[in-house]
Motif scaffolding. Structure first.
Motif, PDB file in Angstrom:
ATOM      1  N   TYR A 138       0.846  -1.197   0.000  1.00  0.00           N
ATOM      2  CA  TYR A 138       0.000   0.000   0.000  1.00  0.00           C
ATOM      3  C   TYR A 138       0.876   1.240   0.000  1.00  0.00           C
ATOM      4  O   TYR A 138       1.942   1.258   0.632  1.00  0.00           O
ATOM      5  N   ASP A 178      -3.029   5.684   1.068  1.00  0.00           N
ATOM      6  CA  ASP A 178      -3.275   4.309   1.548  1.00  0.00           C
ATOM      7  C   ASP A 178      -4.026   3.489   0.513  1.00  0.00           C
ATOM      8  O   ASP A 178      -5.024   2.839   0.802  1.00  0.00           O
ATOM      9  N   GLU A 210      -3.933  -3.311  13.379  1.00  0.00           N
ATOM     10  CA  GLU A 210      -5.208  -2.971  12.746  1.00  0.00           C
ATOM     11  C   GLU A 210      -5.016  -2.627  11.280  1.00  0.00           C
ATOM     12  O   GLU A 210      -5.869  -2.903  10.448  1.00  0.00           O
ATOM     13  N   LYS A 211      -3.851  -2.050  10.974  1.00  0.00           N
ATOM     14  CA  LYS A 211      -3.467  -1.786   9.588  1.00  0.00           C
ATOM     15  C   LYS A 211      -2.124  -2.451   9.328  1.00  0.00           C
ATOM     16  O   LYS A 211      -1.079  -1.939   9.763  1.00  0.00           O
ATOM     17  N   GLY A 212      -2.149  -3.583   8.685  1.00  0.00           N
ATOM     18  CA  GLY A 212      -0.913  -4.271   8.333  1.00  0.00           C
ATOM     19  C   GLY A 212      -0.179  -4.843   9.519  1.00  0.00           C
ATOM     20  O   GLY A 212      -0.758  -5.513  10.372  1.00  0.00           O
ATOM     21  N   ASN A 272      -9.448  -1.081  -0.174  1.00  0.00           N
ATOM     22  CA  ASN A 272      -9.073   0.334  -0.157  1.00  0.00           C
ATOM     23  C   ASN A 272     -10.063   1.117   0.688  1.00  0.00           C
ATOM     24  O   ASN A 272     -11.273   0.901   0.574  1.00  0.00           O
ATOM     25  N   GLY A 322      -6.299   1.069   2.795  1.00  0.00           N
ATOM     26  CA  GLY A 322      -5.640  -0.014   3.506  1.00  0.00           C
ATOM     27  C   GLY A 322      -4.415   0.510   4.231  1.00  0.00           C
ATOM     28  O   GLY A 322      -4.270   1.716   4.398  1.00  0.00           O
ATOM     29  N   PRO A 323      -3.528  -0.360   4.605  1.00  0.00           N
ATOM     30  CA  PRO A 323      -3.642  -1.814   4.506  1.00  0.00           C
ATOM     31  C   PRO A 323      -4.704  -2.374   5.440  1.00  0.00           C
ATOM     32  O   PRO A 323      -5.013  -1.763   6.450  1.00  0.00           O
ATOM     33  N   PRO A 324      -5.237  -3.554   5.112  1.00  0.00           N
ATOM     34  CA  PRO A 324      -6.199  -4.204   5.996  1.00  0.00           C
ATOM     35  C   PRO A 324      -5.488  -4.755   7.227  1.00  0.00           C
ATOM     36  O   PRO A 324      -4.253  -4.732   7.302  1.00  0.00           O
ATOM     37  N   PRO A 325      -6.233  -5.280   8.205  1.00  0.00           N
ATOM     38  CA  PRO A 325      -5.584  -5.891   9.377  1.00  0.00           C
ATOM     39  C   PRO A 325      -4.591  -6.971   8.970  1.00  0.00           C
ATOM     40  O   PRO A 325      -4.820  -7.735   8.027  1.00  0.00           O
TER      41      PRO A 325
END
Length: 443
Positions: free
Chosen positions: A143, A155, A289-291, A422, A424-427
């Motif tokens: 991302y 992001d 939580e993000k990446g 999007n 992101g990044p997701p968890p």
């Protein structure tokens, strides 16, 4: 139609028997057996393959020839293979594990092969398994924040960011992803001086910066690169995975907290494809939580637990802070051998990977890549203490992806990399990775 097929199969089998050859499967055999037979001047080469990954396959080969040899496809070694004398030739019993194969030479000359009479004993190791990661850990950064044509997107998944950069520089989309070039009609295209884009990769270090920390950028020679505002450059011939993947040391400019590595393309060229970056170093990753967050490195252990994606239900490297790691992990044990006069085999009761390398007393002894997950190491074992090392290798699925959209294992095509949540990044826990590793001590 099926009647014609069955008739044809029966006719083929009858023809083979007339030539002095036949295969009789064990009743109830659920394996998927194929064979290839080649007639040569002094006999026949017969290759048997069980393509089932779940069931063994067994049976008997009937031949009008007079002897059998087994040709080892790993070592090139030739050994007599057990056979029984018949009035019209020999019978050769085969028993293939799932994914197993056997290459036989059926000889015109008699070959004496004795049926093995073995009792099996398992040696106890003299201590715990010593585990060591052989390469730096990896954090995949897929991302970015991207600015092009006076517009910024934050992001955003790298694939959409790449398409955005091409569109802002006058093309409908990245042509290398979907177009066909005639002669040099694409590669000769040029862009005006004001063209280009800027992209920033972000990662977080939780406590202390690892002493050896690097970021890998594809084609770093095309960009001006900064880390936290300070210019960094790739050294010549310092690369990772591919010679176009330049490795750039950033330990001296990285910091605790958020780090930003920015690449600037100016002017734009036909070579500027925006791809993920990779952070390398001695660290462990913690899902966030993000990446992921970079934390101090800790040792790997034998896999355990139930939150895994491995077929055995065991936790691999991916749940031990190494979700993107795919290179080797070494597992070492020591064994005392009273007398090195027996046959010795290294066996893996529970593991997952692409291949396992075997070394005994520092010498390469072979590979394990198919059931029954064993490697004969007899000629490398000595009387006294022996050190046996298994190196489990993962696959680049964990490093390169695809990581999003619940991709099916065993398949990766271009469209698999097109979608990511999007913004992101997701968890970190949502990234698709595979549990590689050794889950029980080898024996």
């Amino acid at each position: 139609w099926m009647l014609k097929v069955n008739t044809l199969v029966a006719e083929l089998q009858d023809n083979q028997k007339k030539e002095g050859f036949g295969i009789e499967r064990t009743p109830g055999d659920q394996g998927i057996l194929f064979h290839h037979r080649r007639q040569v001047a002094d006999g026949e080469i017969l290759f048997l393959v069980n393509t089932s990954i779940e069931h063994p396959s067994s049976g008997v080969v009937l031949s009008s020839l007079r002897g059998a040899e087994a040709w080892n496809l790993y070592t090139g070694e030739i050994k007599p293979f057990p056979s029984a004398r018949l009035d019209a030739g020999i019978s050769v019993k085969f028993d293939l594990p799932p994914s197993g194969s056997l290459l036989l030479f059926l000889s015109q000359k008699p070959v004496q092969g004795e049926f093995p009479h073995e009792t099996v004993a398992t040696l106890a190791s003299t201590g715990p398994v010593a585990i060591r990661r052989l390469e730096p850990n990896v954090l995949t950064l897929d991302y970015v924040d991207v600015t092009a044509g006076g517009e910024t997107k934050r992001d955003i998944y790298f694939y959409q960011a790449n398409q955005f950069a091409w569109q802002k520089n006058g093309l409908e989309r990245d042509p290398w992803d979907s177009a066909v070039q005639f002669k040099d009609e694409l590669i000769r295209k040029t862009f005006p001086p004001g063209s280009g884009f800027t992209a920033s990769y972000k990662f977080t270090v939780e406590s202390t910066v690892p002493k050896a920390l690097a970021i890998v950028i594809e084609r770093p020679d095309l960009y001006t690169i900064t880390c936290n505002g300070q210019t960094v450059k790739a050294k010549r011939n310092d690369w990772w995975l591919d010679k176009a993947f330049g490795r750039i040391g950033i330990a001296s400019v990285a910091r605790t907290g958020e780090n930003v590595v920015t690449i600037k393309a100016s002017p734009f060229t036909m070579y500027h494809e925006l791809e993920p970056a990779y952070v390398l170093g001695d660290f462990t990753l913690k899902p966030a939580e993000k990446g992921f967050v970079i934390t101090p490195g800790h040792a790997l252990s034998l896999g355990a637990g139930s939150q895994a994606t491995s077929p055995s239900g065991c936790a691999g490297w991916n749940l031990q802070g190494h979700p993107f790691y795919s290179a080797g992990v070494s597992y070492r044990e020591r064994f005392d051998v009273a007398k090195a006069a027996d046959r010795f085999v290294v066996a893996l009761p529970n593991w997952y990977g692409s291949v396992a390398k075997v070394a005994v007393n520092g010498k390469p002894a072979g590979f394990i890549d198919a059931p029954p997950w064993e490697c004969d190491v007899t000629k490398y074992v000595k009387s006294g203490q022996n050190e046996v090392e298994i190196t489990v290798i993962g696959t680049l699925k964990n490093t390169l992806g695809p990581h999003h959209g619940k991709p099916a294992l065993g398949a990766a095509w271009p469209a698999s990399f097109h979608q990511g949540p999007n913004p992101g990044p997701p968890p970190g826990d949502s990234y698709s990775t595979v549990a590689y590793g050794l889950f029980e001590p080898f024996v």
